[in-house]
Motif scaffolding. Structure first.
Motif, mmCIF file in Angstrom:
data_model
loop_
_atom_site.group_PDB
_atom_site.id
_atom_site.type_symbol
_atom_site.label_atom_id
_atom_site.label_comp_id
_atom_site.label_asym_id
_atom_site.label_seq_id
_atom_site.Cartn_x
_atom_site.Cartn_y
_atom_site.Cartn_z
ATOM 1 N N LEU A 153 64.440 52.869 14.886
ATOM 2 C CA LEU A 153 63.092 52.344 14.644
ATOM 3 C C LEU A 153 62.158 52.657 15.806
ATOM 4 C CD1 LEU A 153 64.222 48.849 13.312
ATOM 5 C CD2 LEU A 153 63.585 50.834 11.953
ATOM 6 N N ASP A 154 61.034 53.277 15.492
ATOM 7 C CA ASP A 154 60.039 53.648 16.506
ATOM 8 C C ASP A 154 58.784 52.807 16.277
ATOM 9 O OD1 ASP A 154 58.015 54.790 17.979
ATOM 10 O OD2 ASP A 154 58.065 56.728 16.951
ATOM 11 N N GLN B 255 55.830 52.957 17.616
ATOM 12 C CA GLN B 255 54.526 53.626 17.783
ATOM 13 C C GLN B 255 53.618 52.920 18.770
ATOM 14 O OE1 GLN B 255 53.775 53.851 13.333
ATOM 15 N NE2 GLN B 255 52.541 55.504 14.167
ATOM 16 N N SER B 256 54.159 52.516 19.900
ATOM 17 C CA SER B 256 53.367 51.897 20.978
ATOM 18 C C SER B 256 52.809 50.524 20.610
ATOM 19 C CB SER B 256 52.195 52.793 21.414
ATOM 20 O OG SER B 256 52.687 53.978 21.946
ATOM 21 N N ASN B 257 53.286 49.932 19.536
ATOM 22 C CA ASN B 257 52.733 48.641 19.124
ATOM 23 C C ASN B 257 53.774 47.537 19.384
ATOM 24 O OD1 ASN B 257 51.888 46.376 17.603
ATOM 25 N ND2 ASN B 257 50.595 47.705 16.354
ATOM 26 N N ASP B 258 53.462 46.652 20.321
ATOM 27 C CA ASP B 258 54.420 45.607 20.710
ATOM 28 C C ASP B 258 54.783 44.721 19.529
ATOM 29 O OD1 ASP B 258 54.587 45.850 23.777
ATOM 30 O OD2 ASP B 258 52.456 45.894 23.361
ATOM 31 N N GLN B 259 53.786 44.405 18.709
ATOM 32 C CA GLN B 259 54.047 43.540 17.566
ATOM 33 C C GLN B 259 55.036 44.191 16.611
ATOM 34 O OE1 GLN B 259 50.680 42.495 15.170
ATOM 35 N NE2 GLN B 259 51.754 40.764 14.307
ATOM 36 N N THR B 260 54.862 45.496 16.408
ATOM 37 C CA THR B 260 55.783 46.221 15.535
ATOM 38 C C THR B 260 57.180 46.215 16.134
ATOM 39 O OG1 THR B 260 53.956 47.637 14.915
ATOM 40 C CG2 THR B 260 56.137 48.429 14.349
ATOM 41 N N VAL C 106 58.563 44.038 18.124
ATOM 42 C CA VAL C 106 59.151 42.699 17.991
ATOM 43 C C VAL C 106 59.658 42.495 16.554
ATOM 44 C CG1 VAL C 106 58.465 40.283 17.826
ATOM 45 C CG2 VAL C 106 58.001 41.556 19.907
ATOM 46 N N SER C 107 58.847 42.899 15.557
ATOM 47 C CA SER C 107 59.280 42.781 14.166
ATOM 48 C C SER C 107 60.524 43.621 13.921
ATOM 49 C CB SER C 107 58.174 43.243 13.210
ATOM 50 O OG SER C 107 57.102 42.352 13.280
ATOM 51 N N GLN C 108 60.539 44.801 14.521
ATOM 52 C CA GLN C 108 61.687 45.685 14.317
ATOM 53 C C GLN C 108 62.957 45.103 14.936
ATOM 54 O OE1 GLN C 108 60.330 49.552 15.664
ATOM 55 N NE2 GLN C 108 59.366 49.974 13.701
ATOM 56 N N GLN D 4 63.521 41.944 15.340
ATOM 57 C CA GLN D 4 63.877 40.822 14.464
ATOM 58 C C GLN D 4 64.599 41.330 13.205
ATOM 59 O OE1 GLN D 4 60.470 38.630 13.047
ATOM 60 N NE2 GLN D 4 61.568 36.698 13.125
ATOM 61 N N ASN E 219 62.441 36.361 7.642
ATOM 62 C CA ASN E 219 61.867 37.163 8.728
ATOM 63 C C ASN E 219 60.529 37.763 8.308
ATOM 64 O OD1 ASN E 219 63.697 36.855 10.738
ATOM 65 N ND2 ASN E 219 64.774 38.777 10.400
ATOM 66 N N GLN F 100 57.008 37.354 9.872
ATOM 67 C CA GLN F 100 56.305 38.512 10.433
ATOM 68 C C GLN F 100 54.912 38.692 9.837
ATOM 69 O OE1 GLN F 100 59.089 41.653 9.623
ATOM 70 N NE2 GLN F 100 60.532 40.942 11.177
ATOM 71 N N ARG G 114 53.920 34.572 19.466
ATOM 72 C CA ARG G 114 55.026 35.405 18.985
ATOM 73 C C ARG G 114 55.436 36.461 20.012
ATOM 74 N NH1 ARG G 114 57.926 37.168 14.717
ATOM 75 N NH2 ARG G 114 57.909 39.378 14.265
ATOM 76 N N LEU G 115 54.448 37.008 20.730
ATOM 77 C CA LEU G 115 54.735 38.099 21.671
ATOM 78 C C LEU G 115 54.854 37.607 23.110
ATOM 79 C CD1 LEU G 115 52.315 40.839 20.287
ATOM 80 C CD2 LEU G 115 54.696 40.449 19.708
ATOM 81 N N THR H 25 48.678 41.653 23.909
ATOM 82 C CA THR H 25 49.020 43.061 24.090
ATOM 83 C C THR H 25 47.890 43.939 23.593
ATOM 84 O OG1 THR H 25 50.013 43.214 21.908
ATOM 85 C CG2 THR H 25 51.467 42.541 23.692
ATOM 86 N N ALA I 32 46.444 47.209 21.321
ATOM 87 C CA ALA I 32 46.685 47.747 19.970
ATOM 88 C C ALA I 32 46.608 46.708 18.851
ATOM 89 C CB ALA I 32 48.034 48.471 19.884
ATOM 90 N N GLN J 93 44.890 47.727 15.615
ATOM 91 C CA GLN J 93 45.576 48.529 14.594
ATOM 92 C C GLN J 93 45.928 47.711 13.344
ATOM 93 O OE1 GLN J 93 49.008 50.231 16.462
ATOM 94 N NE2 GLN J 93 47.806 51.584 17.769
ATOM 95 N N GLN K 146 61.543 50.300 7.225
ATOM 96 C CA GLN K 146 62.383 50.231 8.431
ATOM 97 C C GLN K 146 63.849 50.317 8.051
ATOM 98 O OE1 GLN K 146 61.699 46.650 10.649
ATOM 99 N NE2 GLN K 146 59.529 47.052 10.841
ATOM 100 N N TYR L 25 55.571 55.715 10.718
ATOM 101 C CA TYR L 25 54.311 56.430 10.510
ATOM 102 C C TYR L 25 53.918 56.422 9.030
ATOM 103 C CZ TYR L 25 54.676 58.203 15.259
ATOM 104 O OH TYR L 25 54.752 58.295 16.615
#
Lengths: 322, 337
Positions: free
Chosen positions: A68-69, A71-76, A78-80, A82, B58, B62, B254-255, B259, B261, B264, B305, B312
């Protein structure tokens, strides 16, 4: 394309150094195992090689890989993480990222009973952390920079990623080194390197700073904890025809190496990490751990420094993938 | 006489077109539901652990942040009307969340209390919302352009506050939101469920909600009925700003940090809010549609995922969904307001 060398570190000398640092007495297997691999990004050379080499090595050893990548998004990311925990893989490899965001989530990986392995993320939750010796890298690069400056002058510092562990260590080591040289100063305020558009933004910021500090000797060096911003910085300095400034960073991006090789360019030195070796080392540690072997808490993978002075000698020994 | 015949002959195809549209909208609604079900079923059969309760909870957790923001966007769409060019839209909502998160995290990191930091975050969000309201209602700028400009202002402000750095923040409240559980569900999931219930009541059963639909659907009729249309439209932007502030608190919790981005998120929010309109006969956002679409987009990202499809693709699919919804609703929407 002759100047574009993708440095993948397969050279005999480095392979020999690497094998000494990784626990791999016999060929291990990950057959029937599920390995989750998560990275904050894979859009620059260092991150991509960490990620891809870890995936390739895990698949080579027979593992089913969930990669899982974020893409520079911390939220993503964290979800990944999880999502990976819910998948209950046999182990998780986490690559790079912001430690403040990651730490609580990596603790959850450990709480879920999943062995955690990281690359460049120093965390108490990890069974093993693979990294370069960032203390050594920070010190070596800073000493080289101070020596080139004759221990006198001003440094322009890009410090946009202090929350990323290897950057923090390299920065702190640089500040520690220069604290012993009273005539070496960091220009305040520090610059911020960014993602994305790293090189472009650094180019623009440097152009502005060259205008603000117009005389030779106003700036003697530019430092960053990696080398993608320095591609833009060095282009801006070279383009403006400024002399007396050298740039210093870490990783070994092809474009920056080519600039160091060019005697006319401002690129001063880069510490090259064994990026592919680090990805492989982490997977080897996972396999060793799952095979019941004892794995050390840290695996330091060797690095080397390429400078204007040793470029002609060292660069040809680095393998190219073009 | 000639004119009457001409009007009648013109009316016939118009009536036929109306019937076709009505059938079309029904097919569209059922089709959208079937598509949701099909995609979910495909993930359930092809990926490991997609339907496990842990994974489903989850995804609900999320999508909490996005869910709150999708409701903010949905309310703006309801009040401003869903016309693609001139209707309500808040493009600044994600950037606003980023700014509010920066304010919240900076204050917490600086030692401010939970209450003061939360008030500042929500206050910032509402202030940005009022700026949008001023630009749209007072200055009469198209919402698409007004909120685009405000988005840039807000993104710049966020960078000024954070210097593009991650700002770590921890407090009793953020810890509770991040790690608390109640009856087997996380606090974030509960917040999303309760917020959705409250919004369902506010949009569909409260007086304000019903008037808001009138304002967005028939502003002239609403004005004639004595409703202060400008105040309602302004209120939708202020509410969207409130959602940004509230979502920012959840995001920082949550984080454990604010942060970069956050901006997005816009694509996902827009996709969820617009997709939510497909589930109503008149193609306006509804609470049910918004909840369903938000969860769908959350499950889509999750399913990708788990299928090892690059993240992407999620952005690409969200973009395609927006295009499809806008194209289809533009075709199927009854002519005129």
């Amino acid at each position: 394309m002759s100047g574009l060398k993708i440095l993948a570190f397969g050279g005999a000398a480095f392979a020999a150094m690497l094998s000494a640092s990784v626990t791999m007495a016999e060929e291990l297997s990950l057959e029937g195992k599920v390995i989750g691999i998560t990275t904050i990004r894979s859009d620059n050379q260092a991150d991509r090689l960490f990620y891809q080499s870890a995936i390739a090595e895990a698949e080579r050893l027979g593992a089913e890989v969930i990669a899982l990548d974020a893409q520079s998004n911390d939220q993503t990311q964290v979800s990944q993480i999880q999502t990976l925990i819910a998948q209950k893989p046999d182990a998780i490899i986490e690559i790079l990222g912001n430690i403040e965001v990651l730490n609580p989530w990596l603790a959850r990986v450990k709480e879920a009973g999943i062995p955690l392995f990281t690359i460049d993320t120093t965390t108490p939750s990890a069974t093993n952390v693979v990294a370069s010796d960032n203390y050594g890298i920070g010190e070596q690069l800073a000493l080289k920079m101070v020596a080139d400056m004759n221990a006198k002058g001003n440094i322009l510092v890009f410090n946009g990623f202090y929350s990323v562990p290897p950057c923090k260590i390299r920065y702190d080591q640089m500040k520690y080194v220069i604290s012993n040289f009273p005539d070496v100063k960091v220009i305040e305020p520090e610059m911020r390197d960014v993602i994305p558009n790293t090189a472009q933004r650094a180019y623009a910021d440097t152009s502005d700073m060259l205008t603000k500090y117009p005389n030779e000797g106003d700036i003697s060096a530019v430092w960053a904890c990696w080398d993608v911003p320095l591609i833009g910085v060095t282009q801006a300095i070279d383009g403006a025809g400024r002399t007396g400034i050298r740039t210093y960073g870490v990783d070994g991006s092809a474009d920056f190496i080519a600039m160091i090789e060019d005697p006319a360019s401002a690129a001063g030195a880069v510490v090259i990490q064994d990026l592919v070796g680090m990805g492989k080392a982490s997977v080897q540690n996972v396999a060793a751990h799952l095979a019941g072997q004892k794995v050390p808490p840290f695996t330091y993978v060797p690095h080397l420094i390429v400078t204007k002075e040793n470029a002609a000698e060292v660069i040809p020994t680095l393998p190219s993938t073009d | 006489m000639t004119m009457t015949i001409a009007a009648e002959t013109a009316a016939k195809p118009a009536r036929a077109r109306g019937a076709l549209r009505r059938q079309g909208t029904l097919v569209l609604r059922l089709g959208a539901l079937a598509m949701f079900a099909l995609i979910m079923a495909w993930f359930a059969f092809t990926t490991r652990g997609f339907v496990s309760p842990a994974n489903i909870f989850n995804v609900i957790e999320q999508t909490a942040v996005m869910g709150v923001l999708s409701f903010g966007m949905a309310v703006v769409l309801i009040g401003g009307g869903t016309d693609v060019q001139t209707g309500g839209i808040d493009l600044s909502i994600a950037a606003n969340t980023g700014l509010c998160a920066a304010v919240y995290a900076t204050l917490l990191a600086g030692g401010s209390g939970d209450l003061a930091a939360a008030a500042a975050a929500i206050g910032t969000g509402i202030a940005v919302g009022l700026l949008n309201a001023f630009a749209v209602v007072r200055l009469g700028i198209l919402p698409l352009l007004a909120t685009l400009a405000v988005m840039n202002i807000v993104a710049g402000l966020e960078l000024t506050v954070t210097e593009n750095q991650v700002i770590g923040a921890n407090s009793t409240v953020t810890q509770l939101i991040a790690t608390g559980r109640f009856l087997g569900l996380s606090v974030l999931a509960w917040i999303f469920i309760l917020f959705s219930a409250l919004m369902t009541w506010a949009i569909h059963y409260s007086r304000i909600g019903l008037r808001l639909y009138a304002v967005g659907g028939h502003p002239e009729a609403a004005r004639a009925a004595g409703i202060n249309v400008g105040a309602y439209v302004a209120g939708t932007y202020a509410f969207s700003g409130f959602c940004a502030g509230f979502a920012a608190i959840l995001l920082v919790a949550r984080l454990s940090a604010s942060t970069t981005a956050t901006g997005q998120l816009l694509l996902a929010i827009l996709a969820a809010a617009l997709l939510g309109t497909v589930f109503s006969r008149r193609f306006v956002p509804t609470a049910g549609g918004t909840i369903l679409s938000t969860l769908f987009i959350g499950f889509l990202a999750n399913g990708f995922q788990l299928s090892n499809v690059s993240y992407y693709w999620v952005n690409g699919v969200q973009g395609v969904l927006i295009l499809m919804v806008v194209a289809v609703t533009t075709f199927a929407k009854p002519q005129g307001k």
